[in-house]
Write a protein that holds these residues in place. Structure first.
Motif, mmCIF file in Angstrom:
data_model
loop_
_atom_site.group_PDB
_atom_site.id
_atom_site.type_symbol
_atom_site.label_atom_id
_atom_site.label_comp_id
_atom_site.label_asym_id
_atom_site.label_seq_id
_atom_site.Cartn_x
_atom_site.Cartn_y
_atom_site.Cartn_z
ATOM 1 N N UNK A 237 71.285 67.839 -52.443
ATOM 2 C CA UNK A 237 72.263 66.846 -52.001
ATOM 3 C C UNK A 237 71.705 66.044 -50.828
ATOM 4 N N UNK A 238 71.654 64.720 -50.985
ATOM 5 C CA UNK A 238 71.038 63.831 -49.993
ATOM 6 C C UNK A 238 72.097 63.318 -49.024
ATOM 7 N N UNK A 239 71.862 63.576 -47.740
ATOM 8 C CA UNK A 239 72.721 63.055 -46.672
ATOM 9 C C UNK A 239 71.900 62.156 -45.753
ATOM 10 N N UNK A 240 72.578 61.236 -45.091
ATOM 11 C CA UNK A 240 72.019 60.474 -43.977
ATOM 12 C C UNK A 240 72.869 60.799 -42.754
ATOM 13 N N UNK A 241 72.271 61.495 -41.793
ATOM 14 C CA UNK A 241 73.068 62.001 -40.685
ATOM 15 C C UNK A 241 74.117 62.956 -41.209
ATOM 16 N N UNK A 242 75.384 62.714 -40.855
ATOM 17 C CA UNK A 242 76.473 63.559 -41.347
ATOM 18 C C UNK A 242 77.151 62.986 -42.582
ATOM 19 N N UNK A 243 76.592 61.911 -43.126
ATOM 20 C CA UNK A 243 77.237 61.221 -44.243
ATOM 21 C C UNK A 243 76.573 61.584 -45.567
ATOM 22 N N UNK A 244 77.409 61.966 -46.523
ATOM 23 C CA UNK A 244 76.927 62.237 -47.882
ATOM 24 C C UNK A 244 76.671 60.904 -48.565
ATOM 25 N N UNK A 245 75.437 60.691 -49.015
ATOM 26 C CA UNK A 245 75.115 59.435 -49.699
ATOM 27 C C UNK A 245 75.684 59.383 -51.115
ATOM 28 N N UNK A 246 76.110 60.536 -51.644
ATOM 29 C CA UNK A 246 76.575 60.713 -53.020
ATOM 30 C C UNK A 246 75.434 60.670 -54.034
ATOM 31 N N UNK A 247 74.191 60.586 -53.543
ATOM 32 C CA UNK A 247 73.036 60.644 -54.435
ATOM 33 C C UNK A 247 72.441 62.043 -54.408
ATOM 34 N N UNK A 248 71.890 62.438 -55.543
ATOM 35 C CA UNK A 248 71.376 63.795 -55.693
ATOM 36 C C UNK A 248 69.993 63.771 -56.336
ATOM 37 N N UNK A 249 69.231 64.802 -56.066
ATOM 38 C CA UNK A 249 68.068 65.138 -56.880
ATOM 39 C C UNK A 249 68.537 66.265 -57.782
ATOM 40 N N UNK A 250 68.468 66.084 -59.094
ATOM 41 C CA UNK A 250 69.091 67.070 -59.975
ATOM 42 C C UNK A 250 68.367 67.162 -61.304
ATOM 43 N N UNK A 251 68.849 68.036 -62.168
ATOM 44 C CA UNK A 251 68.190 68.327 -63.421
ATOM 45 C C UNK A 251 68.717 67.535 -64.602
ATOM 46 N N UNK A 252 67.872 67.425 -65.626
ATOM 47 C CA UNK A 252 68.266 66.839 -66.906
ATOM 48 C C UNK A 252 67.455 67.508 -68.008
ATOM 49 N N UNK A 253 68.032 67.604 -69.196
ATOM 50 C CA UNK A 253 67.283 68.088 -70.357
ATOM 51 C C UNK A 253 66.785 66.934 -71.218
ATOM 52 N N UNK A 254 67.131 65.704 -70.858
ATOM 53 C CA UNK A 254 66.798 64.543 -71.674
ATOM 54 C C UNK A 254 65.389 64.057 -71.337
ATOM 55 N N UNK A 255 64.407 64.507 -72.104
ATOM 56 C CA UNK A 255 63.020 64.151 -71.810
ATOM 57 C C UNK A 255 62.796 62.644 -71.905
ATOM 58 N N UNK A 256 63.600 61.947 -72.698
ATOM 59 C CA UNK A 256 63.410 60.512 -72.886
ATOM 60 C C UNK A 256 63.709 59.708 -71.627
ATOM 61 N N UNK A 257 64.393 60.303 -70.649
ATOM 62 C CA UNK A 257 64.741 59.564 -69.435
ATOM 63 C C UNK A 257 63.659 59.642 -68.360
ATOM 64 N N UNK A 258 62.679 60.513 -68.526
ATOM 65 C CA UNK A 258 61.646 60.663 -67.502
ATOM 66 C C UNK A 258 60.701 59.461 -67.573
ATOM 67 N N UNK A 259 60.466 58.857 -66.409
ATOM 68 C CA UNK A 259 59.651 57.649 -66.355
ATOM 69 C C UNK A 259 60.431 56.383 -66.624
ATOM 70 N N UNK A 260 61.789 56.489 -66.620
ATOM 71 C CA UNK A 260 62.630 55.322 -66.913
ATOM 72 C C UNK A 260 63.777 55.223 -65.900
ATOM 73 N N UNK A 261 64.367 54.039 -65.831
ATOM 74 C CA UNK A 261 65.524 53.807 -64.972
ATOM 75 C C UNK A 261 66.763 53.767 -65.849
ATOM 76 N N UNK A 262 67.505 54.864 -65.892
ATOM 77 C CA UNK A 262 68.632 54.960 -66.824
ATOM 78 C C UNK A 262 69.875 55.600 -66.209
ATOM 79 N N UNK A 263 69.750 56.294 -65.097
ATOM 80 C CA UNK A 263 70.898 57.038 -64.572
ATOM 81 C C UNK A 263 71.740 56.149 -63.667
#
Length: 228
Positions: free
Chosen positions: A175-201
């Protein structure tokens, strides 16, 4: 040859016809016959060395058993690998290079672990500096209110999507925060191999389950993250 030849034609006639077609092709002649249908090429599959197959093997010991990733579908450039650190960041940092679809975990002695990632599509990107406030195994995903408003089909998850293979955050989330604020962005998992190397999320940084589980074990909470 894609044309289907009737079995009732004499073999000599078939061979003569094929010979004539070949002569026309070589001569560059135009005919009134319809061209043969173009068969779309199938997806490229890469030969995968045994050590890479082992990295992306099934993980049956997990709370929700993880199947092997079909890593042959991904450009070998995006397979997990240890390399010389190209980021200029000190050891102990997460760096996401959005131009190359790589995430780096910087390590001592000038080394880094590099992972292929999927990123946010146009209009949903995020970049900047922050830190990994905390991590979760098999997290619950709660979509932001704005996302539910954009996609009413997500209403059933307004109060959270239960963990599992089909959960939007997958097997692990950082979970990515800036200071005390949650950016709502995450580093997370996927099983969809077709999305790796692409801008889709919708903005998050996505790694294959096996990669995000590896990253999870390396990155302590509080680690800095730079998305460039």
């Amino acid at each position: 040859m894609s044309s289907i030849v009737s079995a009732s034609l004499p073999r000599r006639a078939v061979l003569a016809g094929l010979s004539s077609l070949g002569a026309l092709a070589l001569a560059g002649c135009a005919t009134t016959a319809s061209p043969p249908p173009v068969v779309p090429a199938g997806p490229v599959r890469h030969a995968v060395p045994p050590d890479v197959l082992a990295m992306y093997a099934a993980r049956p010991e997990e709370d929700y058993p993880v199947p092997a990733a079909d890593i042959a579908m991904i450009d070998p450039l995006y397979w997990r690998q240890e390399i010389d650190n190209p980021t200029g960041q000190a050891a102990g940092s997460v760096v996401v290079d959005t131009t190359s679809f790589f995430l780096y975990w910087t390590m001592p002695n000038g080394r880094a672990m590099r992972y292929g990632v999927g990123l946010g599509r146009a209009g949903f990107e995020w970049s900047g500096e922050g830190h990994i406030a905390y991590k979760r195994k098999w997290p619950v995903w709660t979509p932001p209110r704005e996302m539910v408003d954009r996609q009413p089909e997500l209403e059933i998850y307004r109060n959270g999507q239960p963990p599992g293979l089909l959960n939007a955050l997958g097997a692990r989330a950082l979970y990515i925060h800036q200071g005390n604020r949650d950016t709502l962005y995450r580093v997370h998992g996927t099983m969809d191999v077709a999305t790796i190397g692409k801008a889709v999320s919708s903005g998050c940084v996505r790694l294959l389950f096996q990669d995000v589980m590896d990253l999870y074990e390396r990155v302590p909470s509080g680690s800095p993250i730079l998305v460039i």
